[in-house]
Design an enzyme around this catalytic site. Sequence first.
Site, PDB file in Angstrom:
ATOM      1  N   ASP A 458      -6.991  24.725   1.497  1.00 16.03           N
ATOM      2  CA  ASP A 458      -6.026  24.374   0.441  1.00 16.03           C
ATOM      3  C   ASP A 458      -6.743  23.828  -0.788  1.00 16.03           C
ATOM      4  OD1 ASP A 458      -3.554  23.923  -0.729  1.00 16.03           O
ATOM      5  OD2 ASP A 458      -2.735  22.879   1.010  1.00 16.03           O
ATOM      6  N   ASP A 527       4.736  27.298  -1.910  1.00 18.09           N
ATOM      7  CA  ASP A 527       5.290  26.161  -1.172  1.00 18.09           C
ATOM      8  C   ASP A 527       6.809  26.241  -1.123  1.00 18.09           C
ATOM      9  OD1 ASP A 527       2.974  24.976  -0.425  1.00 18.09           O
ATOM     10  OD2 ASP A 527       2.950  23.468  -2.002  1.00 18.09           O
TER      11      ASP A 527
HETATM   12  C1  GLA Z   1      -0.001  22.122   0.040  1.00 16.56           C
HETATM   13  C2  GLA Z   1       0.241  23.374   0.848  1.00 16.56           C
HETATM   14  C3  GLA Z   1       1.237  23.082   1.945  1.00 16.56           C
HETATM   15  C4  GLA Z   1       0.698  21.978   2.827  1.00 16.56           C
HETATM   16  C5  GLA Z   1       0.383  20.754   1.993  1.00 16.56           C
HETATM   17  C6  GLA Z   1      -0.321  19.711   2.810  1.00 16.56           C
HETATM   18  O1  GLA Z   1       1.121  21.761  -0.678  1.00 16.56           O
HETATM   19  O2  GLA Z   1       0.672  24.410   0.053  1.00 16.56           O
HETATM   20  O3  GLA Z   1       1.505  24.221   2.700  1.00 16.56           O
HETATM   21  O4  GLA Z   1      -0.456  22.441   3.479  1.00 16.56           O
HETATM   22  O5  GLA Z   1      -0.428  21.061   0.879  1.00 16.56           O
HETATM   23  O6  GLA Z   1      -0.623  18.583   2.091  1.00 16.56           O
END
Ligand code: GLA
Length: 702
Positions: A458, A527
């Site tokens: 990420d 997200d």
């Molecule tokens: C980002 C990702 C999510 C999750 C969060 C965790 O927003 O896109 O899917 O993994 O971080 O903090």
Amino acid sequence: MAIHARENSWILETQHTAYAFGVHTTGLLSHRYWGAKLPYLDDYPGDLIKDKLVAGSTVYEEFPFNGLGNLVPQEYPTGAGTEYVEPCLKATFADGVRDVWLKFERAEVADLELKIHLRDATYPLRVTLHYRVWEAFDLIERWVVIENEGDTPVTLERIWSAQWHLPIGGHYRLNHLNGRWANEFQLRREPLVEGVKVLESRRITTSHHHNPWFGVDRGTADEEHGDVWFGVLAWSGNWKIAAEVTDFSSTRVSIGLNDWDFRWSLEPGQSFTTPSSIAGYTDQGFGAASLHLHDYIRETVVPHGGALHKVLFNSWETTFFDVDESSQVQFAKIAAEMGIELFVMDDGWFHGRNDDYAGLGDWWPDEKKFPHGLSPLIERVHQLGMDFGLWIEPEMVNPDSVLYCQHPDWVIHFPTRPRTEGRHQLILNMAKPEVQDYIINKIDRLLAENNITFVKWDMNRNVSEPGWPDATGEPRELWVRYVRGVYRVWETLRQRHPHVTWQSCSGGGGRADLGILRFADQIWVSDNTIPTARLAIQAGFSHVFPASTMEAWVTDMGEEFLPLEFRFHVSMCGVLGIGADLRQWGEKEIAEAKKWIALYKEIRPIIQQGDVYRLGSPFTDDFTGVQYMSKDQMSGVLFAFLLHRVDPVAPLILYPRGLIPARLYTIEGYPGARSGAAWMKTGVIVHLSNFSSAVRRIWGEK
Ligand code: GLA
């Protein structure tokens, strides 16, 4: 033969397309043709703009305001002389001379690759234009290498990968993908008029806001018909697209590293290689343009192109930071019972991580949550018959972490400015080899000590104060060196752990591009998991990327207004995952989920490895239709989604594509086999009420 060379002219042919250019009488490298393959080599045009004449009529050169460099559609303009179009290269020599005059030196053809060697007329600076023909995919790849053969540095201020020319005189429309966090990949179409339309990222990643993809058509192309020229940049940092229409009706799309705040000191004896731009032409609309890119990505870019991706469970939208062994085992049991194959523990598992204020940088299991390390959980997951995956965010550090206490100087910053935090975190300077090594060591250890087969990487903020105080050279090289650092870390880890499947996530789709896909097989697209929003996000994404790269979870988002079936159908259009709080699901939901997961496993080869057809667009139609067909055109699956229609009586008809006209096909829910032609011409009526969806399988008869 794919590359034909004669008298300083080159014709690059793919299966259905051709690209031609040559040395103009003025010595400039002039673009001549990009479009459908023509029957004979002599069919390809020479220079449209002759020495002094434009299209054989008006003598433009006699006007003092436009030099030939402005009129000749150059392959790689550099702004030399009286030339005012967007140049691809801008550099300053040590003596203060600020332009580059490139002269053609020689060409080299080796199999499917063409190199055009250019040299500055005065200075020992060499520029090599590389062209690679991807015949089967109807694509051409271009990149540039610049070498300083002198003994003083040359400062690069812009170095783009390609300028792609459209046929002169046309009127064009630019198609691109726009968005923001939680609303990525929105398709936009707008006419190109005189001037320059810029799309870019200045955020150190590819960005949620624009994607380095363009599609240009004549304003009338649809999914099946019409000329479309399209291309991408394989780069995961700052990039720029400049779509220019000149006052002489020449349209070109330049693409490359963003020149905003860019400097590169090219030292004596050194070279610089740009990222690749891959582009193609089709006369069969946007659908075909996507299919060419999808095949190319699956077959040549992603590491495990042939693999079928597993149905996963992800903990994020259920436990958030509150992960520990017992909570995860609880989910794992339900997940295994449902038929899930891969259990992924998201954020919250590492040292000091209880919320987003602390922990990033300290990549070892939190001692309170996992007193015996991750092994007991991983073993339990394996006993339940699933693989184990883990979330990491290696480029980041929270000021509240062991790493930051030890190395506050490792982050990107200007010493005199406050360090602006995003999600309470700072960005490690991935340009620094010691930072790269730290991450390699920590993640390598994690993968060596634990049986982990999937990693979600990420990156949850964009850059600020882009300083590199202890840089030994030009600090603005940060933009490129950062991305190269990320690539080095990823590449090293991939080499050491080749069985691991990686997912590229940047708060959703902030890092989706063909550069990162050399390491990651999948992308976390957004997200936003609300299925109604997801329809548009996924449709936009599909213009560039195949379904095999599109991780899509069923979560609890949208449950108040959408049936579980609808939520599953949306996620089944990519790589299916579940990210819901399974503890709250009753027996009925679990049973239904089992049914959809079982169906998905049956049809996933078609979805992940077949061809996609967008039958109805969430951007323009009042329904969404998506069809997948196996490559042998024997089996397929149709998805239809209806959000809201004012007229509840009008039938929803999907017109399938990609069927063999004379072959007989059966479509689920309809009695009797009919020819592919019949289904494609008369359509399939799907009875849907508002906020409902359907899936229909297609079987071809042998
Ligand atoms: C980002 C990702 C999510 C999750 C969060 C965790 O927003 O896109 O899917 O993994 O971080 O903090």
